[in-house]
Write an enzyme that holds these catalytic residues in place. Structure first.
Site, PDB file in Angstrom:
ATOM      1  CE  LYS A 140      -2.252 -10.011  -0.289  1.00 10.71           C
ATOM      2  NZ  LYS A 140      -2.353  -8.668  -0.149  1.00 10.71           N
ATOM      3  CG  ASP A 152      -4.418 -11.237  -4.365  1.00 10.53           C
ATOM      4  OD1 ASP A 152      -5.719 -11.145  -4.331  1.00 10.53           O
ATOM      5  OD2 ASP A 152      -3.963  -9.963  -4.225  1.00 10.53           O
ATOM      6  CG  ASP A 201       1.350  -7.558  -1.805  1.00  9.58           C
ATOM      7  OD1 ASP A 201       1.038  -7.530  -3.059  1.00  9.58           O
ATOM      8  OD2 ASP A 201       0.920  -7.842  -0.853  1.00  9.58           O
ATOM      9  CG  ASP A 202       1.474  -7.527  -7.850  1.00 14.47           C
ATOM     10  OD1 ASP A 202       2.669  -7.678  -8.792  1.00 14.47           O
ATOM     11  OD2 ASP A 202       0.413  -7.071  -8.400  1.00 14.47           O
ATOM     12  NE  ARG A 207      -8.160  -8.115   2.236  1.00 14.78           N
ATOM     13  CZ  ARG A 207      -7.504  -7.342   1.145  1.00 14.78           C
ATOM     14  NH1 ARG A 207      -6.179  -7.561   0.813  1.00 14.78           N
ATOM     15  NH2 ARG A 207      -8.338  -6.813   0.461  1.00 14.78           N
ATOM     16  CG  ASP A 230      -6.995  -4.207  -1.986  1.00 13.90           C
ATOM     17  OD1 ASP A 230      -7.406  -5.366  -1.724  1.00 13.90           O
ATOM     18  OD2 ASP A 230      -6.392  -4.078  -2.938  1.00 13.90           O
ATOM     19  CE1 TYR A 242      -4.076  -1.715  -0.276  1.00 15.07           C
ATOM     20  CE2 TYR A 242      -3.238  -2.983   1.367  1.00 15.07           C
ATOM     21  CZ  TYR A 242      -4.159  -2.789   0.315  1.00 15.07           C
ATOM     22  OH  TYR A 242      -5.089  -3.670  -0.044  1.00 15.07           O
ATOM     23  CB  CYS A 276      -5.980 -12.219  -0.732  1.00 11.65           C
ATOM     24  SG  CYS A 276      -6.578 -10.508  -1.039  1.00 11.65           S
TER      25      CYS A 276
END
Length: 587
Positions: free
Chosen positions: A374, A376, A261-262, A433, A437, A232, A418
């Protein structure tokens, strides 16, 4: 409120057939034999179906239809969302509408946010897995399926067709056009309808979640999670240096997990190779994180691939297909590129070689040192399409992918779901999750680009607030709830100090996972103090949930966006319109 069984409806392709029900037994409907057990309030209803014909059939759904006699309108329905980001709210029958019926609604969004991606009927409301109904007289009823492993369970409120008549409640087993061979039988997940004693909806939801978690072998023993995540602040632009810089600043922060993360991967689908922004290998990155005393975590979207990824080029036969033979879309995200403007393809999780590949990818990541994964955009295997094994339901396709992940990752790896249809993964994930978001803004900016009907699923902290309260009862019953990241920074954000605090306290009182996702260089003593407060409250709320007292959202059925959450003696009340709140603490 006591529903009365009227009929069974079976949908084969686009054709629906109906047969009346007079009691327990077998009903022949649309070429199927549906065996229905005794229907009693508070007792799970056993049922099954059999292909009574001599040719294969594609079953889209089978539903038990109830009358709701004696209710006083307006009738309110808790609409539980399909997957992590799907909206969970309370709607009024005859007033509110299903988002798929919004003019301009896009079918892909319908597939992302509902078990059945087809448009709902006009006037219909629907909820996935479970629901609560409450009439104007205060009478309430919970209705829920015991599981979602073999098929989805959807609850539908529909007009009866008779003017002035009460709505019908449909308990629908959604099989998504799964093929049944001649004479083939399938047990369907039991479902239950029960009056809510004394109107205590929170207690009823807790009982349902305990039952479903126990039946599904829910993984609820992992410790309370505190960590850092890159998303984020840096989003797709994250670099290895960003990760290293934040790791160097994290020395006295209480992070147990440190997750990339991504943005590290060479392509969506090519998870074991990094791009030019990450010059080090994955095992070297995991080693740096572990050497700093943190658990290495990493993000992946294991069921989708970019058109220009190495895996898609080498194995085009691994892709699910549209009816015309073209690769089935599993997601669209222009930020990913991929050669087709952000279109991603869905891997066919009914193919053994695809499952073996997913298993090996996850095993390799764990062997590299990443013991927190994680996962997604994992709704992709649920879409309508052409799959190698036509007998599999959407739920089975998603579940098979997660089972492959767990086999590869091993029992000791923390799996965070997620973008996942929630009912499909009980017993496989450690955390989930449970909302959209967050964002560095409370509500949707006026410039936000959204798709009609699904505005409340777009990134906005208000949307995360609503889901965190509405799904708080799932924590430590089905998994560890992940409300999504805290937003602590006061620079490079549109959140007010009041909104930052309100959201932080929501995460805390929910007892869910507490992850920071800011550039630590932007955080001062105030942010650190707020995080410390979150951890103290969160551990207390989490401990209370473990000991039997789940968080409670007392006004869940009163408004589309609830305002109160209590746990472990803490009580949080907020005005969703202004993001201001008050938190009372135990005496």
């Amino acid at each position: 409120m006591e529903p009365v069984v009227e009929r069974i409806v079976a949908t084969i392709g686009d054709v629906s057939c109906s047969s009346p029900v007079t009691g327990p037994g077998t009903v022949h409907v649309g070429g199927l034999d549906v065996a229905l057990g005794e229907v009693r309030p508070g007792t799970p209803v056993a049922w099954s179906l059999t292909n009574a014909g001599d040719a294969p059939v594609r079953v889209r759904s089978v539903a038990v239809v109830f009358r709701l006699p004696g209710i006083t309108g307006p009738l309110r329905m808790l609409r539980h969302g399909y997957q992590s980001w799907s909206r969970t709210d309370v709607a009024v029958f005859g007033v509110d509408r299903d988002p798929s019926t919004t003019p301009g609604s896009v079918e892909m969004m319908q597939g992302i946010h509902h078990a059945d991606q087809r448009r709902a009927l006009d006037g219909e409301l629907r909820s996935e897995w479970l629901t609560v109904l409450r009439d104007a007289g205060g009478r309430s009823m919970l209705a829920g399926f015991d599981a979602g492993v073999e098929h989805d369970g959807t609850w539908r409120l529909r007009p009866s067709g008779d003017p002035g008549a009460t709505p019908e409640l449909w308990a629908e087993a959604f099989l998504g056009d799964a093929q049944l061979g001649p004479g083939e039988s399938r047990a369907l997940h039991p479902f239950v309808t029960e009056p809510v004693a004394d109107g205590d909806v929170c207690a009823a939801l807790d009982r349902w979640a305990r039952r479903v978690g126990s039946l599904g072998g829910a993984r609820i023993s992992a410790p309370y999670q505190v960590g850092w995540c890159s998303w984020y602040h840096y989003f797709h632009g994250v670099t290895e240096q960003h990760v290293r810089d934040n790791l160097s600043l994290a020395g006295n922060w209480p992070f147990e997990v440190f997750q990339i993360d991504d943005g590290y991967q060479s392509a969506i689908g090519d998870w074991l190779t990094t791009n030019e922004k990450f010059p080090s290998s994955l095992d070297a990155l995991a080693g740096v994180i572990a050497a700093a005393g943190r658990r290495p975590g990493i993000w992946l979207a294991p069921f989708i691939v970019a058109p220009d990824s190495e895996i898609a080029r080498r194995h085009p036969e691994w892709l699910a297909r549209f009816a015309d033979g073209q690769p089935l879309w599993g997601m669209v995200n222009p930020e990913w590129g991929g050669g087709r403007g952000g279109v991603m393809y869905a891997l066919d999780t009914t193919r053994p070689e695809v499952l073996a590949h997913i298993e090996e990818v996850c095993r390799s990541l764990v062997e590299a040192g990443f013991t927190y994964l994680k996962l997604d955009f994992t709704f992709a295997p649920s879409f309508d399409g052409v799959w190698s094994d036509p007998s599999c339901t959407p739920a089975q396709r998603v579940r098979a992918g997660y089972e492959a992940v767990r086999r590869g990752a091993g029992d000791g790896t923390f799996l965070l779901g997620c973008g996942v249809p929630l009912s499909h993964v009980v017993g496989l994930v450690d955390g989930n999750r449970i909302g959209p978001d967050v964002a560095p803004s409370w509500s949707l900016p006026g410039t936000a680009v959204t798709l009609p009907g699904y505005e409340a699923t777009a990134p906005a902290t208000l949307h995360s607030w609503a889901s965190t309260l509405s799904r708080s009862f799932m924590h430590r019953r089905l998994w560890l709830n992940d409300p999504d990241c805290l937003m602590l920074r006061t620079d490079e954000t549109d959140l007010t100090v009041e909104a930052i605090t309100t959201w932080a306290h929501a995460v805390a009182v929910s007892g869910g996972m507490a992850l920071v996702s800011d550039d630590l260089a932007l955080l001062g003593a105030g942010a650190r103090s707020l995080l410390d407060d979150v951890v103290v409250i969160g551990r207390a709320a989490d401990r209370a949930a473990i000991e039997g007292a789940a968080p409670r959202c007392e006004d869940l059925m009163d408004a589309a966006v609830p305002t109160t959450l209590t746990a472990a003696g803490y009580a949080l009340t907020a005005d969703p319109a202004t993001a201001t709140s008050t938190l009372s603490r135990p005496a």
